[in-house]
Design a protein around this motif. Structure first.
Motif, mmCIF file in Angstrom:
data_model
loop_
_atom_site.group_PDB
_atom_site.id
_atom_site.type_symbol
_atom_site.label_atom_id
_atom_site.label_comp_id
_atom_site.label_asym_id
_atom_site.label_seq_id
_atom_site.Cartn_x
_atom_site.Cartn_y
_atom_site.Cartn_z
ATOM 1 N N VAL A 513 0.770 -1.138 -0.204
ATOM 2 C CA VAL A 513 -0.098 0.052 0.218
ATOM 3 C C VAL A 513 0.867 1.347 -0.015
ATOM 4 C CG1 VAL A 513 -1.732 1.284 1.076
ATOM 5 C CG2 VAL A 513 -1.767 -1.573 1.397
ATOM 6 N N LEU A 595 -1.139 -1.326 -4.448
ATOM 7 C CA LEU A 595 -2.049 -0.431 -4.484
ATOM 8 C C LEU A 595 -1.549 0.826 -4.318
ATOM 9 C CD1 LEU A 595 -5.167 -0.109 -4.065
ATOM 10 C CD2 LEU A 595 -4.866 -0.507 -1.615
ATOM 11 N N TYR A 608 -5.300 -0.531 -8.084
ATOM 12 C CA TYR A 608 -4.150 -1.712 -7.830
ATOM 13 C C TYR A 608 -4.111 -2.654 -9.003
ATOM 14 C CZ TYR A 608 -7.867 -5.608 -7.816
ATOM 15 O OH TYR A 608 -8.926 -6.227 -8.071
#
Length: 643
Positions: A513, A595, A608
């Motif tokens: 992330v 992501l 993503y």
């Protein structure tokens, strides 16, 4: 505090704040020095990584590495192996103040070539004990009463990124030393990894109700668990925290500094159910007492003061703990009880007065003591930022863990609110409590972290094996069957759900992330993916709490260079992949979910992709995959940034 402050009924809050700030600011100096060393080391490691991936001179690494190295303490010198290549090693340096530090051979990273390539592709672990399969889901409770500093590095090497301090035990100096030891262990492990290592520290506040301190170590070493107090014996009941971990027959610590002003001569004070003390003299920081009724004194026994004492107001020890947490950089504190809405309001007002309102406030809940069906604790879900869930000891051993509907409702609401849940399974691990299959979700699925003591009493790893086996069975079923509704305004909940589903379908080894805030990490962790969640961010404050979420590891990425949004995302992505490959989390052809923010200016990642890892050409692949664009624009991603 002076005699006048103790004797005055209305305690001057301003003088208390000034006294605490002055004293604790001095304590925080050592922590700040170590934190600065960590930041310098992380900056050098980032530049070294990009020099290996993108060529010499990237981010001015060649020019700035030497200047940063001169600022770094020799015991924190870097010896990095980026993707298997030894590129930089620390030399004997001096600090800015000219003090020369000797080489610490224990801090030198272990080199694989010492094994003469007998184990290619593997990492030789130098930890004293094997790691569990749920290491990243542990929160290790440290204690100044035990020898924990020897195991700090081993826990970090095995993947633990969350630690807990009990500020009621020991002095502030003891807890500060333990914190410095942890930060030094992070630096040592970071040198071995070649990447920054950060962890989250949670602090348990002193209880508002009055308790005695811990017994002196001389009693514990001799196997004595209690002190026999006989009638007529004279002793001091002190509020000096120097005695909080060394109670004896002559001096017994109790957290009641604000109550001394209301105590009068010949008052009775009850300790436990048997011991009664009669006050003979009231002094500034202690009470001269005589034992009126004897009994056995154990550690942390409840103390009952006269009814005129204001026992329910915020205590001096709570104010001291809050200020200590703020000064040493602890971002999460845990209240000893949930209390009532009035209790929470009183605590928040005290935090605001101490300039600690920026701290995240958790509450301790004893789950199997919640009674009834009226949901008496439902209000606390919105009031607190997270919860420490514990269990009370059963009267019969072994026994089945019983939960009332209110306890079940509380756990469901806490999980549904996406707030961290720290669960202490001590009695389950000792097999004093057995979990009914109807309560599997409350015990093995909902908690983000499981609290374990630094010194294990039971080496069978019963709970770790049980939790891993049950979680592997119920997690996919829960993701598919639990009713799901997107409550976000941007569709972030649906995106997080899709990312976790994709990671399960392709058997992804990690979810990377890349973002500014931790909200997306929180949403992904809510769905309990089996893949590691790697959060790459420059957000310094996130280091203090993001590791509390389920299976989250933070990789700090901070740079002073101004670059375009796409170049920044590109570098963070290859930095994360380099970390996964170096740590052998991702191998050739493994699947990794990335992501990130496709559009500049958005606070939430909105795109993503699933990447099949190529351990050699991943930097080139990221330049071609992250942002669809013309060929000449793709090449610009690999250009060297200008300052």
């Amino acid at each position: 505090m002076s005699d006048e402050e103790v004797d005055t009924p209305g305690v001057n809050m301003e003088s208390i704040i000034d006294n605490l700030f002055t004293r604790l600011r001095i304590i925080a100096v050592d922590v700040e020095k170590v934190q600065r060393a960590k930041e310098l080391l992380g900056s050098m490691q980032r530049r070294t990584t990009f020099m290996q991936l993108l060529g010499p001179g990237d981010d001015e690494s060649v020019n700035k590495a030497d200047s940063d190295l001169m600022l770094l303490h020799n015991k924190f010198s870097i010896n990095s192996n980026i993707l298997g290549n030894n590129v930089m090693s620390g030399e004997t340096v001096e600090e800015e103040n000219g003090e020369e530090i000797s080489e610490d051979l224990c801090q030198v990273a272990f080199e694989e070539d010492r094994w003469h390539s007998f184990f290619p592709g593997f990492e030789i672990l130098n930890t004293p004990f094997a790691s569990d399969m749920i290491e990243n889901r542990k929160c290790v409770e440290l204690s100044v009463l035990q020898i924990c500093e020897r195991k700090l590095k081993a826990y970090l090497l095995n993947g633990v990124r969350c630690f807990m301090l009990n500020l009621f035990e020991g002095t502030q100096r003891d807890n500060q030393v333990l914190m410095v030891k942890l930060r030094e262990a992070e630096i040592s492990v970071s040198k071995e990894f070649g990447f920054p290592v950060v962890s989250t520290i949670v602090a348990k506040l002193s209880p508002r109700y009055q308790y005695t301190g811990a017994l002196s170590s001389q009693f514990l070493q001799n196997g004595i668990k209690f002190i026999e107090l006989e009638k007529g014996y004279k002793l001091n009941l002190t509020v000096n925290r120097e005695y909080s971990d060394r109670c004896s027959m002559n001096n017994i610590y109790v957290n009641a500094r604000f109550l001394l002003g209301d105590v009068q001569e010949f008052d009775f004070i009850l300790i436990g159910e048997e011991i009664q003390l009669v006050v003979q003299c009231v002094c500034a920081d202690h009470l001269n007492c005589c034992v009126a009724s004897g009994g056995k004194l154990y550690a942390h026994m409840p103390v009952m003061f006269p009814g005129r004492c204001h026992r329910f107001h915020v205590s001096y020890e709570e104010l001291e703990d809050l200020t200590f947490a703020r000064e040493v950089g602890i971002n999460v504190v845990v209240s000893n009880i949930v209390g009532t809405p009035a209790y929470l309001q009183n605590l928040e007002e005290a935090m605001a007065a101490m300039h600690c309102d920026g701290l995240r406030l958790y509450a301790r809940v004893v789950l199997n003591e919640i009674q009834g069906c009226d949901g008496e604790l439902n209000w606390s879900i919105k009031g607190y930022d997270g919860f420490l869930v514990e269990l009370t000891a059963p009267t019969m051993v072994p026994d089945i863990m019983h939960l009332c509907p209110s306890a079940e409702c509380f756990m469901q609401l806490a999980y549904g609110s996406k707030k961290p849940i720290l669960f202490d399974p001590g009695y389950i691990d000792e097999q004093k409590l057995r979990v009914d299959p109807a309560h599997y979700f409350y015990t093995f699925y909902y908690p983000d972290k499981f609290v374990v003591p630094c010194q294990h009493k039971n080496q069978t790893r019963y709970f770790s094996l049980l939790q891993d086996a049950i979680f592997q069975q119920i997690a996919p079923v829960a993701l598919a069957n639990i009713p799901y509704c997107d409550h976000s305004h941007t569709g972030a909940d649906s995106l997080a759900h899709a990312v976790v589903t994709a990671s399960l379908e392709v058997h992804g080894v990690a979810i990377v992330v890349i973002g500014v805030t931790t909200r997306m990490v929180q949403k992904i962790a809510h769905f309990r993916p089996q893949a590691t969640i790697l959060f790459v961010s420059h957000l310094r404050s996130a280091e203090d709490y993001v590791s509390l979420y389920y299976n989250v590891t933070m990789l700090s990425y901070r740079t002073k260079f101004i670059m375009s949004h796409q170049r920044n995302i590109f570098r963070m992505a290859i930095y994360a992949l380099a970390y996964l490959i170096k740590r052998k989390i991702a191998k050739q052809s493994d699947q990794v979910i990335l992501l990130y923010n496709n559009e500049e200016g958005t606070s939430f990642p909105e795109r993503y992709l699933v990447y099949k890892v190529d351990t050699v050409h991943f930097a080139l692949h990221m330049a071609e995959t992250l942002f669809p664009m013309a060929k000449d624009e793709k090449n610009s991603l690999r250009d060297i940034d200008a300052p």
